[in-house]
Design an enzyme around this catalytic site. Structure first.
Site, PDB file in Angstrom:
ATOM      1  N   ARG A  53       0.662  -1.130  -0.023  1.00 57.80           N
ATOM      2  CA  ARG A  53      -0.148   0.067   0.085  1.00 57.80           C
ATOM      3  C   ARG A  53       0.654   1.270   0.083  1.00 57.80           C
ATOM      4  O   ARG A  53       0.438   2.212  -0.821  1.00 57.80           O
ATOM      5  CB  ARG A  53      -0.849  -0.039   1.167  1.00 57.80           C
ATOM      6  CG  ARG A  53      -1.711   1.111   1.419  1.00 57.80           C
ATOM      7  CD  ARG A  53      -3.160   1.082   2.194  1.00 57.80           C
ATOM      8  NE  ARG A  53      -2.858   1.270   3.797  1.00 57.80           N
ATOM      9  CZ  ARG A  53      -3.505   1.481   4.388  1.00 57.80           C
ATOM     10  NH1 ARG A  53      -4.745   1.437   4.500  1.00 57.80           N
ATOM     11  NH2 ARG A  53      -3.089   1.591   5.741  1.00 57.80           N
ATOM     12  N   ALA A  75     -29.935  11.281  -4.265  1.00 53.45           N
ATOM     13  CA  ALA A  75     -28.941  11.988  -3.021  1.00 53.45           C
ATOM     14  C   ALA A  75     -27.435  11.824  -3.512  1.00 53.45           C
ATOM     15  O   ALA A  75     -26.957  13.502  -3.618  1.00 53.45           O
ATOM     16  CB  ALA A  75     -28.991  11.001  -1.819  1.00 53.45           C
ATOM     17  N   GLU A  76     -26.605  10.967  -3.849  1.00 48.64           N
ATOM     18  CA  GLU A  76     -25.337  11.326  -4.029  1.00 48.64           C
ATOM     19  C   GLU A  76     -24.945  12.071  -5.258  1.00 48.64           C
ATOM     20  O   GLU A  76     -24.040  13.073  -5.134  1.00 48.64           O
ATOM     21  CB  GLU A  76     -24.714   9.795  -4.540  1.00 48.64           C
ATOM     22  CG  GLU A  76     -24.956   8.611  -3.537  1.00 48.64           C
ATOM     23  CD  GLU A  76     -24.117   7.484  -4.012  1.00 48.64           C
ATOM     24  OE1 GLU A  76     -22.908   7.539  -4.319  1.00 48.64           O
ATOM     25  OE2 GLU A  76     -24.622   6.309  -3.944  1.00 48.64           O
ATOM     26  N   HIS A  84     -20.718   8.221   0.541  1.00 46.85           N
ATOM     27  CA  HIS A  84     -21.011   6.993   0.951  1.00 46.85           C
ATOM     28  C   HIS A  84     -22.657   6.925   0.610  1.00 46.85           C
ATOM     29  O   HIS A  84     -23.201   7.568   0.976  1.00 46.85           O
ATOM     30  CB  HIS A  84     -20.714   6.727   2.223  1.00 46.85           C
ATOM     31  CG  HIS A  84     -20.759   5.242   2.719  1.00 46.85           C
ATOM     32  ND1 HIS A  84     -19.988   4.158   2.600  1.00 46.85           N
ATOM     33  CD2 HIS A  84     -21.642   4.895   3.597  1.00 46.85           C
ATOM     34  CE1 HIS A  84     -20.710   3.198   3.089  1.00 46.85           C
ATOM     35  NE2 HIS A  84     -21.514   3.467   3.537  1.00 46.85           N
ATOM     36  N   ASP A  96     -15.065   5.518   6.637  1.00 50.30           N
ATOM     37  CA  ASP A  96     -16.479   6.365   6.639  1.00 50.30           C
ATOM     38  C   ASP A  96     -16.657   7.047   8.092  1.00 50.30           C
ATOM     39  O   ASP A  96     -17.796   7.500   8.294  1.00 50.30           O
ATOM     40  CB  ASP A  96     -17.465   5.319   6.502  1.00 50.30           C
ATOM     41  CG  ASP A  96     -17.317   4.564   5.112  1.00 50.30           C
ATOM     42  OD1 ASP A  96     -16.973   5.317   4.136  1.00 50.30           O
ATOM     43  OD2 ASP A  96     -17.678   3.464   5.063  1.00 50.30           O
ATOM     44  N   ASN A  98     -15.771  12.124   0.720  1.00 50.03           N
ATOM     45  CA  ASN A  98     -15.803  10.966   0.224  1.00 50.03           C
ATOM     46  C   ASN A  98     -17.381  10.793   0.272  1.00 50.03           C
ATOM     47  O   ASN A  98     -18.120  11.315   1.001  1.00 50.03           O
ATOM     48  CB  ASN A  98     -15.404   9.642   1.063  1.00 50.03           C
ATOM     49  CG  ASN A  98     -15.841   8.280   0.563  1.00 50.03           C
ATOM     50  OD1 ASN A  98     -15.614   7.958  -0.552  1.00 50.03           O
ATOM     51  ND2 ASN A  98     -16.489   7.515   1.607  1.00 50.03           N
ATOM     52  N   LEU A 115      -7.411   4.383   2.349  1.00 53.96           N
ATOM     53  CA  LEU A 115      -5.995   5.270   2.216  1.00 53.96           C
ATOM     54  C   LEU A 115      -5.658   5.224   3.837  1.00 53.96           C
ATOM     55  O   LEU A 115      -6.155   4.944   4.566  1.00 53.96           O
ATOM     56  CB  LEU A 115      -6.286   6.526   1.812  1.00 53.96           C
ATOM     57  CG  LEU A 115      -6.573   6.632   0.504  1.00 53.96           C
ATOM     58  CD1 LEU A 115      -7.188   7.894  -0.002  1.00 53.96           C
ATOM     59  CD2 LEU A 115      -5.657   6.259  -0.780  1.00 53.96           C
ATOM     60  N   MET A 120     -12.472   2.318  -4.264  1.00 50.24           N
ATOM     61  CA  MET A 120     -12.778   1.426  -3.345  1.00 50.24           C
ATOM     62  C   MET A 120     -11.556   0.934  -2.429  1.00 50.24           C
ATOM     63  O   MET A 120     -11.622  -0.244  -1.919  1.00 50.24           O
ATOM     64  CB  MET A 120     -13.198   0.141  -4.196  1.00 50.24           C
ATOM     65  CG  MET A 120     -14.543   0.377  -4.844  1.00 50.24           C
ATOM     66  SD  MET A 120     -15.846   0.777  -3.572  1.00 50.24           S
ATOM     67  CE  MET A 120     -17.230   1.231  -4.836  1.00 50.24           C
ATOM     68  N   GLU A 149      -8.675   8.955   9.328  1.00 47.05           N
ATOM     69  CA  GLU A 149      -8.344   7.573   9.765  1.00 47.05           C
ATOM     70  C   GLU A 149      -9.210   6.660   9.864  1.00 47.05           C
ATOM     71  O   GLU A 149      -8.728   5.388   9.867  1.00 47.05           O
ATOM     72  CB  GLU A 149      -7.110   7.835  10.622  1.00 47.05           C
ATOM     73  CG  GLU A 149      -7.847   7.893  12.087  1.00 47.05           C
ATOM     74  CD  GLU A 149      -8.080   9.034  12.404  1.00 47.05           C
ATOM     75  OE1 GLU A 149      -8.063  10.277  11.678  1.00 47.05           O
ATOM     76  OE2 GLU A 149      -8.554   9.413  13.734  1.00 47.05           O
TER      77      GLU A 149
END
Ligand code: GAR
Length: 212
Positions: free
Chosen positions: A67, A181-182, A111, A152, A109, A95, A92, A149
């Site tokens: 990573r 919504a999104e 969700h 979500d 982000n 981080l 997806m 960190e």
């Protein structure tokens, strides 16, 4: 000066499309989508970027052993293109803390649920809607939040509720949550962030009035 927005994607890119459309029709004015980075080769989101004349590159997670190595390559691209603001739009991968610290309070982000329901590790894409339907909730929705960190777990910027109907399938519900919504919230939150109108006070995000 407009903020330079980097959008991280992994899939179809309908949320990216919502950002591109918002910029085109003048709802996103304080920032410009300057770079799209896909973690997966062949993601349709990259086609959407190219069609809109936006630079799209792939930093393939599978091409890196760790990573750390993947994130170093990603950061390199973002810095090379002087990206100010990062939007995760159907990205997806989780981080690392170190990566997130580099873009403290400038990564958001989207969700597909009303956080803190149906979120966290393992809750992504269609699974979120499967889990909401299996639980039997009558209302779900979408959330745009700062990335911290915890998966979500960052401070909530905007949320919108969407009803679950009797004959829904997870696919039908996913489409409704995206459309109602999104695709509305993500451009709105991106504009607010780029315009400097989001003031985080611990977990609460205050939306400042225009011209503040
Ligand atoms: C969207 O529903 C987005 O909210 C979700 O994946 C979908 C991507 O669609 N993201 C997550 O679940 C992240 N935890 P898109 O590629 O068409 O924007």
């Amino acid at each position: 000066m407009k903020k330079k927005i980097g959008v991280l994607v992994s899939g179809g890119g309908t949320n990216l499309q919502a950002l591109l459309d918002a910029e085109k029709d003048g709802r996103l004015t304080s920032g410009t989508v300057a770079l799209v980075v896909s973690s997966k080769p062949g993601a349709y989101a990259m086609e959407r970027a190219k069609k809109a004349g936006v630079l799209a590159i792939c930093v393939d997670r599978k091409a890196y052993e760790s990573r750390e190595a993947f994130e170093a390559a990603l950061l390199d691209e973002l810095q090379r293109h002087e990206i100010d603001v990062l939007v995760l739009a159907g990205f997806m991968l989780v981080l690392s803390d170190d990566f997130i610290r580099t873009y403290q309070d400038t990564i958001i982000n989207v969700h597909p649920s009303l956080i803190p329901s149906f979120c966290g590790d393992g809750f992504y894409g269609l699974h979120v809607h499967e889990r909401a339907m299996a639980y039997g909730v009558k209302v779900t929705g979408a959330t745009v939040h700062f990335v911290n960190e915890i998966t979500d777990g960052g401070a909530i910027i905007l949320q919108k509720a969407v009803a679950i109907e009797e004959d829904d399938t997870p696919e039908i519900l996913q489409k409704r949550v995206m459309e109602q919504a999104e695709h509305i919230l993500l451009p709105e939150a991106t504009e607010l962030l780029c315009a400097g109108r989001l003031q985080r006070e611990g977990r609460r995000v205050r939306i400042l009035p225009k011209n503040n």
